[in-house]
Design a protein around this motif. Structure first.
Motif, PDB file in Angstrom:
ATOM      1  N   LEU A  27       0.819  -1.205   0.000  1.00 57.16           N
ATOM      2  CA  LEU A  27       0.000   0.000   0.000  1.00 57.16           C
ATOM      3  C   LEU A  27       0.851   1.252   0.000  1.00 57.16           C
ATOM      4  O   LEU A  27       2.028   1.223   0.373  1.00 57.16           O
ATOM      5  CB  LEU A  27      -0.938   0.006   1.227  1.00 57.16           C
ATOM      6  CG  LEU A  27      -1.879  -1.186   1.377  1.00 57.16           C
ATOM      7  CD1 LEU A  27      -2.714  -1.045   2.640  1.00 57.16           C
ATOM      8  CD2 LEU A  27      -2.775  -1.322   0.149  1.00 57.16           C
ATOM      9  N   ASP A  28       0.238   2.335  -0.420  1.00 58.32           N
ATOM     10  CA  ASP A  28       0.904   3.632  -0.357  1.00 58.32           C
ATOM     11  C   ASP A  28       1.206   3.973   1.101  1.00 58.32           C
ATOM     12  O   ASP A  28       0.344   3.781   1.978  1.00 58.32           O
ATOM     13  CB  ASP A  28      -0.003   4.713  -0.969  1.00 58.32           C
ATOM     14  CG  ASP A  28       0.676   6.065  -1.006  1.00 58.32           C
ATOM     15  OD1 ASP A  28       1.380   6.358  -1.979  1.00 58.32           O
ATOM     16  OD2 ASP A  28       0.468   6.835  -0.025  1.00 58.32           O
ATOM     17  N   TRP A  33      -1.547   7.067   1.998  1.00 59.79           N
ATOM     18  CA  TRP A  33      -2.959   6.890   1.751  1.00 59.79           C
ATOM     19  C   TRP A  33      -3.494   5.545   2.230  1.00 59.79           C
ATOM     20  O   TRP A  33      -4.650   5.442   2.644  1.00 59.79           O
ATOM     21  CB  TRP A  33      -3.260   7.060   0.264  1.00 59.79           C
ATOM     22  CG  TRP A  33      -3.085   8.478  -0.195  1.00 59.79           C
ATOM     23  CD1 TRP A  33      -2.120   8.971  -1.004  1.00 59.79           C
ATOM     24  CD2 TRP A  33      -3.908   9.583   0.180  1.00 59.79           C
ATOM     25  NE1 TRP A  33      -2.263  10.319  -1.180  1.00 59.79           N
ATOM     26  CE2 TRP A  33      -3.365  10.732  -0.461  1.00 59.79           C
ATOM     27  CE3 TRP A  33      -5.031   9.737   0.988  1.00 59.79           C
ATOM     28  CZ2 TRP A  33      -3.918  11.989  -0.311  1.00 59.79           C
ATOM     29  CZ3 TRP A  33      -5.587  10.989   1.126  1.00 59.79           C
ATOM     30  CH2 TRP A  33      -5.035  12.102   0.485  1.00 59.79           C
ATOM     31  N   GLY A  34      -2.675   4.528   2.222  1.00 65.29           N
ATOM     32  CA  GLY A  34      -3.136   3.227   2.726  1.00 65.29           C
ATOM     33  C   GLY A  34      -3.503   3.284   4.198  1.00 65.29           C
ATOM     34  O   GLY A  34      -4.647   2.983   4.581  1.00 65.29           O
ATOM     35  N   THR A  69      -6.554   5.753   4.846  1.00 68.96           N
ATOM     36  CA  THR A  69      -7.880   5.210   4.536  1.00 68.96           C
ATOM     37  C   THR A  69      -8.320   4.190   5.578  1.00 68.96           C
ATOM     38  O   THR A  69      -9.475   4.205   6.046  1.00 68.96           O
ATOM     39  CB  THR A  69      -7.862   4.556   3.147  1.00 68.96           C
ATOM     40  OG1 THR A  69      -7.430   5.516   2.172  1.00 68.96           O
ATOM     41  CG2 THR A  69      -9.230   4.017   2.782  1.00 68.96           C
ATOM     42  N   THR A 128     -12.012   3.667  -3.719  1.00 67.16           N
ATOM     43  CA  THR A 128     -10.691   4.309  -3.881  1.00 67.16           C
ATOM     44  C   THR A 128      -9.541   3.379  -3.522  1.00 67.16           C
ATOM     45  O   THR A 128      -8.387   3.832  -3.496  1.00 67.16           O
ATOM     46  CB  THR A 128     -10.616   5.567  -3.009  1.00 67.16           C
ATOM     47  OG1 THR A 128     -10.800   5.203  -1.622  1.00 67.16           O
ATOM     48  CG2 THR A 128     -11.684   6.572  -3.407  1.00 67.16           C
ATOM     49  N   THR A 132      -4.901   3.561  -3.423  1.00 66.58           N
ATOM     50  CA  THR A 132      -4.032   3.441  -2.241  1.00 66.58           C
ATOM     51  C   THR A 132      -3.023   2.309  -2.388  1.00 66.58           C
ATOM     52  O   THR A 132      -2.225   2.084  -1.471  1.00 66.58           O
ATOM     53  CB  THR A 132      -4.888   3.189  -0.988  1.00 66.58           C
ATOM     54  OG1 THR A 132      -5.538   1.926  -1.095  1.00 66.58           O
ATOM     55  CG2 THR A 132      -5.923   4.286  -0.811  1.00 66.58           C
ATOM     56  N   ARG A 190       0.239   0.610  -4.000  1.00 68.56           N
ATOM     57  CA  ARG A 190       1.501   0.964  -4.664  1.00 68.56           C
ATOM     58  C   ARG A 190       1.955  -0.156  -5.573  1.00 68.56           C
ATOM     59  O   ARG A 190       2.359   0.069  -6.723  1.00 68.56           O
ATOM     60  CB  ARG A 190       2.558   1.265  -3.611  1.00 68.56           C
ATOM     61  CG  ARG A 190       3.902   1.716  -4.195  1.00 68.56           C
ATOM     62  CD  ARG A 190       4.892   2.011  -3.095  1.00 68.56           C
ATOM     63  NE  ARG A 190       5.088   0.827  -2.252  1.00 68.56           N
ATOM     64  CZ  ARG A 190       5.866   0.805  -1.158  1.00 68.56           C
ATOM     65  NH1 ARG A 190       6.472   1.911  -0.779  1.00 68.56           N
ATOM     66  NH2 ARG A 190       5.996  -0.295  -0.461  1.00 68.56           N
TER      67      ARG A 190
END
Length: 443
Positions: A78-79, A82-83, A86, A124, A128, A130
């Motif tokens: 994940l980012d 943002w992961g 969220t 979304t 999130t 990567r």
């Protein structure tokens, strides 16, 4: 002085508690059984919504905690910002749903927020990610899909919840087919989507059916209570009419029989006197209309209060009761005496054992004030169902109809005070409670 317990005048036996396994019937101020005060609906909208809120809170917190390991296992894909961001927002919404179990008024808002935030997180999710997830791993929102659908079913209108239950499986199928969702393949993606849709729609149908059933029960109970109250008023009117008719009938019939058997001068004189009394009785009954309300002297009212408390199954101490006071209309005297007796009866039934009860009567100019109090268990007015009629009909409405006012002051563990005042001193700006029970619990 103390008014001691008395035995049942009809049977001569001391009053006994109800046998185990029976439903106690409560006697109202008129001496008639009141089934509406001993029967409670098995399911209501309020109890159902409360159960839904608690179950939803448990599911939200439980599934959120169970999903923690899946999220941390996917964290490397994940980012970095943002992961976790969220996931944190969704976690906070789950905690809000869990906290709403203690705050029923916030439950619907918390559930709606949880459903919307979860849908946003699901839509979304590819943004999130990567690196693409391995096919063997399901995106972490998968474990919360049915939490979101059930939250929507509880908080949204039925058609909105149905649309939500269609959108979530479709979005998840598309997500699983994408590289960000693991490229699981059509079969696996449709299996996951079908699983989510089946559970979500089943929960929605169950919630709608139970809510409609509870609404029908509430409506039926409200209708039954209204009909019962109307029947009680009509019955009381009919009983009073029959009693008056019986008295008049007996007077006239006795007079006629005495006149028919009057063979001596003394008998004729007695029959004539009885005839005059019967005529006067008939004239008084005919002239006794709604506007006729004779005055009751205060000593007679005082004695009626004391005498009525001698019929109770527990002692009531008379702490203050002046010998002189203002005369009052018979309707007001009846209302004060009957309301006092009803408050004392409920105190004996619900305040508990080893309880001290007392009554005080005060007069200040034209105002008469009666207070019946105990140091029993008290109760929480907020737990008394709105359909209860005991105190509302026998005390509050009775005093209001006579031009007076009743005030019930109570709290759990703090005893109960019922204050009756006549006439009504005016608008009350601080209304404490409106309950259907006194003396430790709902009657």
């Amino acid at each position: 002085m103390t008014v001691d317990a008395a035995t049942d005048a009809g049977s001569g036996a001391a009053r006994r508690p109800p046998s185990p396994g029976t439903v106690p019937s409560v006697v109202d101020g008129a001496g008639m059984l009141d089934p509406s005060r001993s029967v409670r609906a098995s399911i209501t909208q309020a109890s159902l919504e409360r159960a839904f809120t608690i179950l939803m809170a448990i599911a939200a917190v439980g599934f959120g905690a169970a999903n923690t390991t899946s999220f941390f296992r996917q964290l490397p894909f994940l980012d970095p910002f943002w992961g976790p961001a969220t996931a944190s927002v969704v976690a906070l919404s789950l905690l809000a749903v869990g906290a709403s179990a203690a705050l029923q008024r916030c439950a619907q808002a918390a559930q709606a927020a949880c459903a919307l935030l979860f849908l946003v997180a699901l839509v979304t999710f590819p943004l999130t990610v990567r690196d693409a997830l391995p096919p063997a791993q399901s995106p972490w929102p998968w474990w919360l899909c049915n939490v979101g659908t059930i939250a929507a079913s509880l908080s949204f209108a039925s058609w909105r919840a149905a649309v939500y239950n269609v959108i979530v499986p479709v979005v998840f199928v598309l997500l699983r087919l994408s590289p960000a969702g693991g490229s699981a393949g059509i079969v696996r993606a449709f299996q996951d989507g079908a699983y989510t849709a089946t559970l979500g729609i089943a929960a929605l149908v169950l919630i709608v059916v139970l809510r409609r059933a509870a609404a029908a029960v509430d409506a039926a109970q409200a209708t039954a209570v209204r009909r019962y109250a109307r029947a009680m008023r009509e019955h009381a009117t009919e009983v009073e009419r029959v009693q008056v008719d019986a008295i008049v009938h007996d007077s006239v019939l006795t007079t006629l029989l005495s006149a028919a058997r009057a063979d001596t001068v003394e008998a004729r004189t007695l029959a004539a006197r009885m005839a005059r009394n019967a005529v006067d009785h008939l004239a008084a009954a005919a002239a006794d209309g709604p506007g006729r309300d004779p005055l009751v002297p205060f000593p007679a009212f005082r004695q009626r209060i004391v005498d009525s408390l001698t019929t109770l199954a527990a002692p009531v101490e008379v702490r203050s009761c002046p010998a002189e006071g203002p005369a009052m209309p018979s309707s007001a005297a009846d209302a004060l005496a009957s309301a006092t007796l009803q408050a004392a009866v409920n105190s004996v039934q619900h305040a508990g054992s080893d309880v001290t009860r007392w009554v005080t009567v005060e007069s200040d100019g034209p105002t008469v004030r009666v207070e019946l109090a105990d140091d029993g268990v008290g109760f929480d007015p907020g737990t008394v169902p709105s359909e209860r009629l005991g105190v509302r009909r026998s005390i509050l409405e009775r005093m209001a109809a006579a031009g007076g006012v009743a005030d019930v002051v109570t709290a759990p563990g703090a005893g109960t005070r019922v204050v009756l005042s006549w006439p009504d001193p005016g608008p009350v700006t601080d209304v404490r409670i409106d309950v259907d029970a006194v003396g430790g619990g709902p009657a």
